[in-house]
Design a protein around this motif. Structure first.
Motif, mmCIF file in Angstrom:
data_model
loop_
_atom_site.group_PDB
_atom_site.id
_atom_site.type_symbol
_atom_site.label_atom_id
_atom_site.label_comp_id
_atom_site.label_asym_id
_atom_site.label_seq_id
_atom_site.Cartn_x
_atom_site.Cartn_y
_atom_site.Cartn_z
ATOM 1 N N ILE A 111 8.986 3.797 0.539
ATOM 2 C CA ILE A 111 9.590 4.730 -0.344
ATOM 3 C C ILE A 111 9.555 3.879 -1.587
ATOM 4 O O ILE A 111 9.221 4.581 -2.682
ATOM 5 N N ALA A 112 9.597 2.746 -1.927
ATOM 6 C CA ALA A 112 9.419 2.031 -3.170
ATOM 7 C C ALA A 112 8.253 2.059 -3.565
ATOM 8 O O ALA A 112 7.918 2.290 -4.889
ATOM 9 N N ALA A 113 7.080 1.864 -2.879
ATOM 10 C CA ALA A 113 5.555 2.270 -3.332
ATOM 11 C C ALA A 113 5.238 3.392 -3.721
ATOM 12 O O ALA A 113 4.687 3.691 -4.795
ATOM 13 N N THR A 114 5.946 4.622 -3.259
ATOM 14 C CA THR A 114 5.788 5.813 -3.521
ATOM 15 C C THR A 114 6.358 6.372 -4.996
ATOM 16 O O THR A 114 6.015 6.920 -5.586
ATOM 17 N N SER A 168 12.339 13.808 2.982
ATOM 18 C CA SER A 168 13.665 13.046 2.671
ATOM 19 C C SER A 168 13.404 11.711 2.347
ATOM 20 O O SER A 168 13.974 11.452 1.264
ATOM 21 N N TYR A 169 12.283 10.987 2.415
ATOM 22 C CA TYR A 169 12.095 9.979 2.012
ATOM 23 C C TYR A 169 11.345 10.029 0.745
ATOM 24 O O TYR A 169 11.624 9.213 -0.292
ATOM 25 N N GLY A 170 10.777 11.257 0.292
ATOM 26 C CA GLY A 170 10.224 11.507 -0.759
ATOM 27 C C GLY A 170 11.282 11.770 -1.878
ATOM 28 O O GLY A 170 11.094 11.342 -3.070
ATOM 29 N N ARG A 171 12.355 12.359 -1.675
ATOM 30 C CA ARG A 171 13.463 12.474 -2.569
ATOM 31 C C ARG A 171 14.316 11.154 -2.661
ATOM 32 O O ARG A 171 14.666 10.843 -3.842
ATOM 33 N N ALA A 172 14.125 10.182 -1.887
ATOM 34 C CA ALA A 172 14.782 8.975 -2.025
ATOM 35 C C ALA A 172 13.812 8.185 -2.987
ATOM 36 O O ALA A 172 14.407 7.308 -3.810
ATOM 37 N N ALA A 173 12.427 8.531 -2.683
ATOM 38 C CA ALA A 173 11.474 7.870 -3.875
ATOM 39 C C ALA A 173 11.677 8.288 -5.416
ATOM 40 O O ALA A 173 11.575 7.506 -6.220
ATOM 41 N N ASP A 174 12.123 9.470 -5.391
ATOM 42 C CA ASP A 174 12.434 10.047 -6.676
ATOM 43 C C ASP A 174 13.622 9.636 -7.429
ATOM 44 O O ASP A 174 13.690 8.986 -8.494
ATOM 45 N N LEU A 206 12.218 -2.402 7.070
ATOM 46 C CA LEU A 206 11.463 -3.102 5.700
ATOM 47 C C LEU A 206 10.086 -2.326 5.421
ATOM 48 O O LEU A 206 10.092 -1.901 4.123
ATOM 49 N N THR A 207 9.488 -1.803 6.522
ATOM 50 C CA THR A 207 8.290 -0.988 6.073
ATOM 51 C C THR A 207 8.714 0.305 5.409
ATOM 52 O O THR A 207 8.124 0.664 4.554
ATOM 53 N N THR A 208 9.712 0.879 5.985
ATOM 54 C CA THR A 208 10.211 2.257 5.646
ATOM 55 C C THR A 208 10.642 2.014 3.987
ATOM 56 O O THR A 208 10.207 2.927 3.196
ATOM 57 N N GLN A 268 0.875 -1.035 -0.084
ATOM 58 C CA GLN A 268 0.155 0.104 -0.064
ATOM 59 C C GLN A 268 1.003 1.302 -0.015
ATOM 60 O O GLN A 268 1.928 1.175 0.660
ATOM 61 N N THR A 269 0.319 2.145 -0.692
ATOM 62 C CA THR A 269 1.055 3.518 -0.819
ATOM 63 C C THR A 269 0.960 4.325 0.285
ATOM 64 O O THR A 269 -0.288 4.496 0.445
ATOM 65 N N PRO A 270 1.765 4.877 1.084
ATOM 66 C CA PRO A 270 1.274 5.598 2.175
ATOM 67 C C PRO A 270 0.762 6.973 1.617
ATOM 68 O O PRO A 270 1.049 7.649 0.741
ATOM 69 N N GLN A 271 -0.114 7.569 2.413
ATOM 70 C CA GLN A 271 -0.621 8.814 2.319
ATOM 71 C C GLN A 271 0.056 9.940 2.026
ATOM 72 O O GLN A 271 0.164 10.913 1.087
#
Length: 730
Positions: A289-292, A253-259, A283-285, A245-248
């Motif tokens: 990031i991967a789901a985003t 910082s995590y968003g930049r990692a997702a990019d 793992l959840t983190t 599931q993609t987090p809301q």
């Protein structure tokens, strides 16, 4: 396994782009299951009508072939020689190609053509899902129509009779390659080969692969539902994969990692196509990031563990092909969580990763030591205090009486990922009574509940690495000289005021390194080192974890650092007080480097010192041999506290504090008991053993019970009681 999925000779990334960039999946949810479609008219929407029309168009070609064969006087679906129908020359005629010696006379052919002109084949339009299937798997016109013919057998109730008529065999009520070669446009034999898209990706299947042209041709159920606009995860992957599931929301910082993950897919190189390595965090983190990243790329994300990768090569190849097909159809990316594996499982996992030709995230706590190209490496970043404060404030927004100052103290102590902070807030809400109940809400301090919830969440992962002690001892339980107590309280102040001095006063910016609070407790066994650590943990409201360094140190090169990294990484979440017991197992005088083992032993010491200096909690080392420690090591320890063997007055005070006031005693004299030359740990053992002896006799605790207990303790210590130690006892 080759990577030719996107086009006939293309790359699977083109296939993924074809779906992700268009309207391939017109209806349905990627998680929904699809029921078999009974007929073309039952498929709802414009795509359903387009699919039904395409099915009728391909069946019309089957009917046309039956009519031509009947007018020729030959059995439909077979060549004049009686074998399977040969491919037609689509550029000249719709009729089956026959050897030149068996062709009708030229005049007859001309008369037949004039009487029954062969219409030019019209392109068969279809639904968006069919167009997507063609684009993704690089299907030719013939293969496209062949898929429709196989689908017709499931969607149109008249297909069976029409196939039988076209085949000239009333028992052959199903599509075959022979019929397709004779009836469909632009036929080519390569469509029958195992490496063709139809068979390689199992879009269609043969009931009997030993009868290539005459066996029943079926459409794979997953493909049929895809064409009908009802996508779902193939049932053969259930139990192996789970939908992430993609987090809301996600911290910046995590968003930049997702990019960076998404960019790693988009900027794939031939040596590492569509592959990203995501390391660090939990793992959840990593999954968030991967789901985003997947959502931003227009993909779903599924998660699989490396333990589920088959070690058998054939099974692994089938799984890889099945997933790659699913990745294109859904479309989706895969997060492969890699954990501890044996050599066989490691080889299987590496082979699975190497074969991946669709977006893949290789997820692990630490970078994987492999010589293979791993693609882009993205490390889960730490969250700064501003991001942490925002997470705590958002999670605790509905909890009353939580002030911003309270949240700052939580941020200063705990370094928790977003999902753990939300879990802590949920625990506080559960523990707080409802406003309409009669419970005393003032008796429950939300701040204390939040701190306790943070401690509980921070313990996860550390309990299995050390022995946790619930701190109960207080300062009054310690019997130490004033200067020793002063140093211990100073250590507590350094930990408690860390956020104020480092962040608010700016010392972290000027000093940068060596900000961790480290201490060395030196003294013999039983002199109070562990008790002092417990008192400090109680004062700070922290967990105390005792790490036995003799169990951490390994004879295998690199394993000691790996074990230490696990301890510190787990402890960072909550800044627990770490007590490294038996430090002498690792911190003796560092020898001159004479061989590789000496060099690696020094590296182990350096690694521990580095982690201690960077640790955001309190790390304490204990040793029985302070003089044996390297001076260079001592310089990197902020506090050194000596725990000397207690003198007679200190021993008497320990006896007074050990004996409970409510215990029934007779003629117990702490001053005489202090004649025993033992440390505080042994004093506690003797007092407790004597109490049990008295309780067993049903008598009050007396000096004779203490004498018997002292003999047992001395025997354990390989010592003998001297007359001066027990003079005047009994």
């Amino acid at each position: 396994m080759d990577d030719s999925m996107g086009t006939r000779d293309g790359h699977a990334s083109a296939a993924a782009d074809a779906i992700a960039g268009g309207d391939a999946i017109a209806n349905g949810d990627a998680n929904a299951g699809g029921d078999s479609v009974a007929g073309g008219d039952s498929i709802p929407g414009e795509d359903g009508q387009a699919l039904a029309a395409a099915v009728q168009a391909v069946l019309a070609r089957v009917d046309a072939h039956a009519s031509r064969a009947t007018s020729n006087g030959s059995r439909p679906g077979a060549s004049p020689s009686g074998g399977a129908a040969a491919p037609r020359d689509a550029a000249t005629t719709d009729e089956p190609t026959t050897p030149a010696a068996q062709q009708p006379p030229t005049g007859a052919r001309e008369r037949r053509t004039a009487t029954h002109p062969a219409p030019a084949p019209k392109a068969i339009s279809g639904p968006a899902t069919l167009d997507a299937l063609v684009a993704c798997f690089g299907l030719s016109t013939f293969e496209r129509q062949l898929v429709l013919l196989a689908a017709a057998a499931e969607l149109d109730p008249t297909a069976a009779a029409r196939c039988a008529a076209a085949s000239g065999d009333p028992t052959r009520t199903y599509p075959t390659f022979s019929l397709a070669l004779a009836a469909l446009d632009e036929p080519h034999w390569s469509a029958l080969t195992p490496v063709s898209p139809l068979r390689r990706w199992r879009l269609t299947e043969l009931d009997d692969e030993t009868r290539l042209t005459t066996s029943r041709l079926r459409i794979d159920e997953r493909i049929l539902h895809f064409l009908a606009g009802s996508p779902y995860l193939d049932a053969r992957l259930h139990g192996l994969l789970r939908r992430a599931q993609t987090p809301q929301t996600l911290p910046a910082s995590y968003g930049r990692a997702a990019d960076r993950v998404a960019a790693g897919w988009n900027e794939s190189r031939p040596e590492a196509p569509l592959r990203v390595e995501l390391v660090g965090g939990d793992l959840t983190t990593r999954t968030d990031i991967a789901a985003t990243a997947a959502r931003r790329t227009g993909l779903a994300l599924y998660v699989m563990t490396s333990d589920d990768v088959p070690t058998d090569a054939a099974e692994r190849d089938r799984l890889a092909r099945l997933w790659q097909r699913e990745a294109v159809l859904l479309p989706a990316a895969l997060l492969l969580e890699v954990g501890e594996m044996d050599r066989e499982q490691t080889a299987a996992t590496d082979a699975f990763i190497d074969a991946a030709a669709v977006p893949l995230v290789v997820s692990s706590p630490d970078p994987r030591p492999t010589g293979r190209p791993r693609g882009e490496r993205v490390t889960v970043p730490g969250l700064d205090d501003t991001e942490q404060l925002a997470l705590w404030a958002d999670a605790f927004a509905d909890i009353p009486r939580i002030q911003k100052s309270h949240l700052r103290s939580l941020v200063a102590q705990f370094q928790l990922p977003p999902h753990v902070i939300r879990s802590a807030a949920a625990a506080v809400l559960r523990d707080l009574p409802d406003a309409d109940t009669d419970a005393d809400t003032d008796a429950l301090d939300p701040t204390e509940l939040a701190w306790r919830a943070g401690l509980i969440e921070a313990r996860i992962g550390l309990d299995e690495l050390g022995r946790r002690i619930e701190p109960e001892a207080a300062w009054d339980d310690l019997v130490l000289a004033d200067h020793q107590s002063r140093i211990l309280r100073e250590v507590v102040a350094h930990v408690r005021q860390r956020a104020t001095v480092h962040q608010e006063w700016g010392f972290a910016a000027t000093l940068r390194r060596g900000l961790g609070v480290t201490a060395l407790f030196a003294g013999g066994s039983g002199t109070g080192k562990t008790l002092a650590a417990e008192v400090m943990a109680k004062e700070l409201g922290l967990d105390l974890f005792i790490i036995d360094l003799s169990q951490v140190v390994s004879k295998y090169i690199g394993e000691t650092e790996k074990n230490l990294r696990k301890v510190f990484d787990a402890a960072e979440r909550g800044g627990a007080l770490l007590l490294f017991d038996e430090a002498d197992a690792l911190f003796g005088k560092r020898s001159e480097v004479k061989d590789s083992h000496d060099r690696y032993a020094n590296l182990e010491v350096s690694y521990l010192l580095m982690r201690m200096e960077a640790y955001r909690g309190l790390a304490i080392l204990t040793t029985n041999m302070k003089k044996a420690l390297d001076p260079a090591f001592m310089r990197r320890i902020r506090f050194v506290v000596d725990f000397p063997f207690p003198g007679e007055s200190e021993r008497a005070e320990i006896w007074r504090r050990v004996l409970p006031a409510q215990a029934p005693m007779k003629d117990i004299d702490p001053q005489r008991l202090a004649q025993l030359t033992v440390a505080g740990g042994s004093i506690r053992n003797i007092a407790l053993s004597g109490a049990f002896l008295a309780a067993e006799e049903g008598d009050r605790l007396q000096m004779r019970h203490m004498l018997a207990a002292a003999r047992t303790e001395y025997q354990k210590l390989d010592r003998s009681l001297t007359p001066s130690e027990v003079h005047g006892w009994v």
